[in-house]
Design an enzyme around this catalytic site. Structure first.
Site, short mmCIF file in Angstrom:
data_model
loop_
_atom_site.label_atom_id
_atom_site.label_comp_id
_atom_site.label_asym_id
_atom_site.label_seq_id
_atom_site.Cartn_x
_atom_site.Cartn_y
_atom_site.Cartn_z
CE LYS A 67 -4.20 1.70 0.78
NZ LYS A 67 -3.79 2.54 -0.57
CE LYS A 91 3.22 6.67 6.75
NZ LYS A 91 2.93 7.64 5.75
CE LYS A 103 4.58 7.89 -0.98
NZ LYS A 103 3.78 8.02 0.34
CB THR A 187 -3.09 12.70 6.57
OG1 THR A 187 -3.27 11.66 5.71
CG2 THR A 187 -1.84 12.70 7.06
CG ASN A 218 -5.08 16.23 2.10
OD1 ASN A 218 -4.84 15.65 3.19
ND2 ASN A 218 -6.27 15.91 1.64
CB SER A 356 -6.11 4.07 2.41
OG SER A 356 -5.89 5.18 1.73
P1 NAD Z 1 0.26 18.94 -0.65
O1 NAD Z 1 0.51 18.86 -1.83
O2 NAD Z 1 -1.60 18.89 -0.43
O3 NAD Z 1 0.52 20.31 0.41
C1 NAD Z 1 1.86 20.39 0.49
C2 NAD Z 1 1.84 21.72 1.09
O4 NAD Z 1 3.36 22.14 1.38
C3 NAD Z 1 1.66 22.89 0.07
O5 NAD Z 1 0.64 23.82 0.95
C4 NAD Z 1 2.71 23.48 -0.34
O6 NAD Z 1 2.47 24.68 -0.79
C5 NAD Z 1 3.44 23.30 0.99
N1 NAD Z 1 5.05 23.34 0.80
C6 NAD Z 1 5.78 22.94 0.01
N2 NAD Z 1 7.24 23.42 0.27
C7 NAD Z 1 7.22 24.14 1.21
C8 NAD Z 1 8.03 24.81 2.07
N3 NAD Z 1 9.45 24.76 1.62
N4 NAD Z 1 7.79 25.56 3.07
C9 NAD Z 1 6.38 25.48 3.42
N5 NAD Z 1 5.29 24.99 2.93
C10 NAD Z 1 5.66 24.19 1.59
O7 NAD Z 1 0.42 17.46 0.01
P2 NAD Z 1 0.17 16.78 1.49
O8 NAD Z 1 -0.74 15.50 0.70
O9 NAD Z 1 -0.54 17.63 2.52
O10 NAD Z 1 1.28 16.06 1.88
C11 NAD Z 1 2.22 16.92 2.81
C12 NAD Z 1 3.20 15.77 3.23
O11 NAD Z 1 2.25 14.90 4.14
C13 NAD Z 1 3.95 15.02 2.43
O12 NAD Z 1 5.19 14.74 2.85
C14 NAD Z 1 3.15 13.72 2.35
O13 NAD Z 1 3.95 12.60 1.93
C15 NAD Z 1 2.84 13.56 3.73
N6 NAD Z 1 1.62 12.84 3.81
C16 NAD Z 1 0.28 12.94 3.26
C17 NAD Z 1 -0.91 12.20 3.42
C18 NAD Z 1 -2.04 12.48 2.99
O14 NAD Z 1 -3.05 11.92 3.13
N7 NAD Z 1 -2.19 13.60 2.25
C19 NAD Z 1 -0.75 11.02 4.13
C20 NAD Z 1 0.44 10.62 4.82
C21 NAD Z 1 1.74 11.65 4.69
#
Ligand code: NAD
Length: 435
Positions: A67, A91, A103, A187, A218, A356
């Site tokens: 996954k 995880k 991934k 998340t 997100n 999920s």
């Molecule tokens: P996303 O693309 O929705 O959001 C990323 C955010 O980070 C955006 O607002 C972007 O502008 C900001 N950003 C990028 N570079 C930056 C910086 N240097 N300083 C400040 N802000 C910055 O992505 P997401 O889904 O929210 O994922 C964010 C992190 O969480 C990733 O590492 C992802 O792997 C992890 N994650 C997400 C989920 C999920 O369900 N969405 C689950 C587990 C882990």
């Protein structure tokens, strides 16, 4: 990121030593089970043909089908996807899910594509990896710069290839196409449950707990919104273009409404009168946000945000890793020496994969849950695993990251052991009558 994989491996060696696992476990977890690279031809709107590189890595499937999300980002490489697939393996085990880890990713700047180009690319990616995914084999989901709509296209492409509807092949789908209620905010919601468990343990009062959130996508947005609703004080928020600070607290839902209108946090601050009237916002840089004097620094953007370069200047009382790998190994050591607890990614951001899993269960059962049921079950999983990890950290006098890894790796090692290790087979051979 290959650097990060090496760092993770050396951290893992320590965990193996502490758990006293069989050499078979070390051997099995030293490299991924399957790594696929595909070249995806996409007809662009101007008639030209472009080829994008895509990857899918299945790290380990001993505990169940693999996954993990799919990332669209210009810096995606096979090494990065491999490191992320390993983290997913840990995880899923930390969260007690019947999944291994995987991934995927495509090296692309999705913001430069039109919607139709993005759809062709998403479908092309699935054509490239269709032979190795499936509801009982490997189940993709959204990650950085992919979303529910993209998951919908990908799922539809898979149906067309297989000539059957198997919604359990991909999670994070739109609700009308078999997605689960509650998945979008899962998340952030899971990270909040973690923080609440920790706050209870540490005697932190939400009202007196100031939180700075890096990343307003997100994960970061839903965490900030729900933490604000739960009474915590969100004093700073940032996205890739910059951040804002207000000692009295910000309202993340309101900021998001304005951000969607303006598409950029910074521009909104100065251009939108209604927000400026609400609170006294100060503009700050991302580096400044990381170094704020707050009770909680929540990292929800990208990897490697706290490193040897800035770890000495972190003033937060604790760090919450909502992103994957936001604190690198050197940064982690410095924070540990400075007694700044880090609530680790493999536990904190597991809420996404937990829901999920609920989506996959609903898809396979053909029966859908209301949002309250999803949220209740998420809370129960997050709280249960948090308590186990915190208790282990106390018992073994180790960092929370180390405790989370010991907890997850012990479950993976248990599965590998139960399939038989060198020790078992040597014993079995000695005990047989085979000449
Ligand atoms: P996303 O693309 O929705 O959001 C990323 C955010 O980070 C955006 O607002 C972007 O502008 C900001 N950003 C990028 N570079 C930056 C910086 N240097 N300083 C400040 N802000 C910055 O992505 P997401 O889904 O929210 O994922 C964010 C992190 O969480 C990733 O590492 C992802 O792997 C992890 N994650 C997400 C989920 C999920 O369900 N969405 C689950 C587990 C882990």
């Amino acid at each position: 990121m290959s650097e990060q994989r090496t760092q993770t491996q050396s951290f893992l060696d320590e965990v193996f030593d502490q758990l006293d696992v069989s050499d078979d476990v070390r051997t099995r977890l030293a490299q991924p089970k399957l790594a696929l690279t595909v070249n995806i031809p996409v007809r662009m709107d101007d008639g030209t043909l472009q080829v994008f590189k895509g990857f899918r890595v299945q790290f380990d499937d001993t505990r169940g089908p693999t996954k993990g999300g799919v990332r669209f980002h210009p810096r995606v490489t096979l090494e990065e996807v491999t490191a992320l697939s390993f983290w997913m393996t840990v995880k899923c085990a930390v969260a007690g899910l019947p999944f291994g880890g995987a991934k995927g990713g495509v090296a692309v700047d999705p913001k430069r594509l039109s919607r139709l180009e993005l759809e062709r690319l998403s479908r092309g990616y699935i054509r490239g990896i269709a032979d190795i995914i499936g509801p009982k084999r490997d189940i993709p989901a959204p990650d950085v710069y992919t979303n529910a709509t993209i998951m919908g296209w990908m799922t539809d492409e898979y149906y067309q290839i297989r000539r059957q509807q198997t919604p359990g092949v991909i999670t994070g789908k739109p609700v009308h196409l078999g997605g689960s209620l509650g998945r979008t905010s899962a998340t952030g919601r899971g990270a909040l449950h973690l923080l609440q468990q920790w706050a209870q343990r540490q005697g932190l009062q939400p009202k007196r707990t100031r939180i700075a959130v890096q990343g307003f996508g997100n994960a970061g947005y839903h965490f900030a919104r729900l933490a604000h609703e739960a009474g915590f004080r969100i004093v700073a928020l940032s996205d890739s273009r910059g951040g804002i600070y207000a000692e009295d607290g910000l309202d993340p839902a309101l900021i998001m409404r304005h951000k969607l209108n303006r598409r950029e946090l910074k521009a909104m601050l100065y251009c939108d009168a209604s927000v400026c009237e609400e609170a006294d916002h100060k503009e700050i840089s991302n580096a400044e946000l990381l170094e704020l004097d707050v009770e909680v620094l929540a990292l929800a953007a990208l990897e490697d945000q706290i490193t040897a370069d800035n770890a000495e200047r972190i003033h937060a009382d604790q760090v919450l890793e909502i992103a994957n790998g936001p604190v690198d190994a050197a940064g982690d050591r410095i924070l540990a020496q400075r007694d700044i607890p880090v609530l680790p990614d493999v536990l904190v951001n597991a809420g996404g994969v937990v829901v999920s899993h609920f989506e996959w269960v609903q898809n396979r059962a053909g029966e859908y849950w209301d949002e309250a049921r999803v949220n209740d079950r998420l809370k129960s999983v997050m709280e249960g695993e948090a308590k186990r990890v915190f208790a282990l950290a106390d018992e073994q006098n180790c960092t929370l990251r180390s405790a989370a890894y010991r907890h997850g790796v012990a479950r993976i090692a248990g599965a590998i052991h139960d399939q038989g290790t060198r020790e078992y087979f040597q014993g079995a051979i000695e005990g047989t009558n085979v000449e």
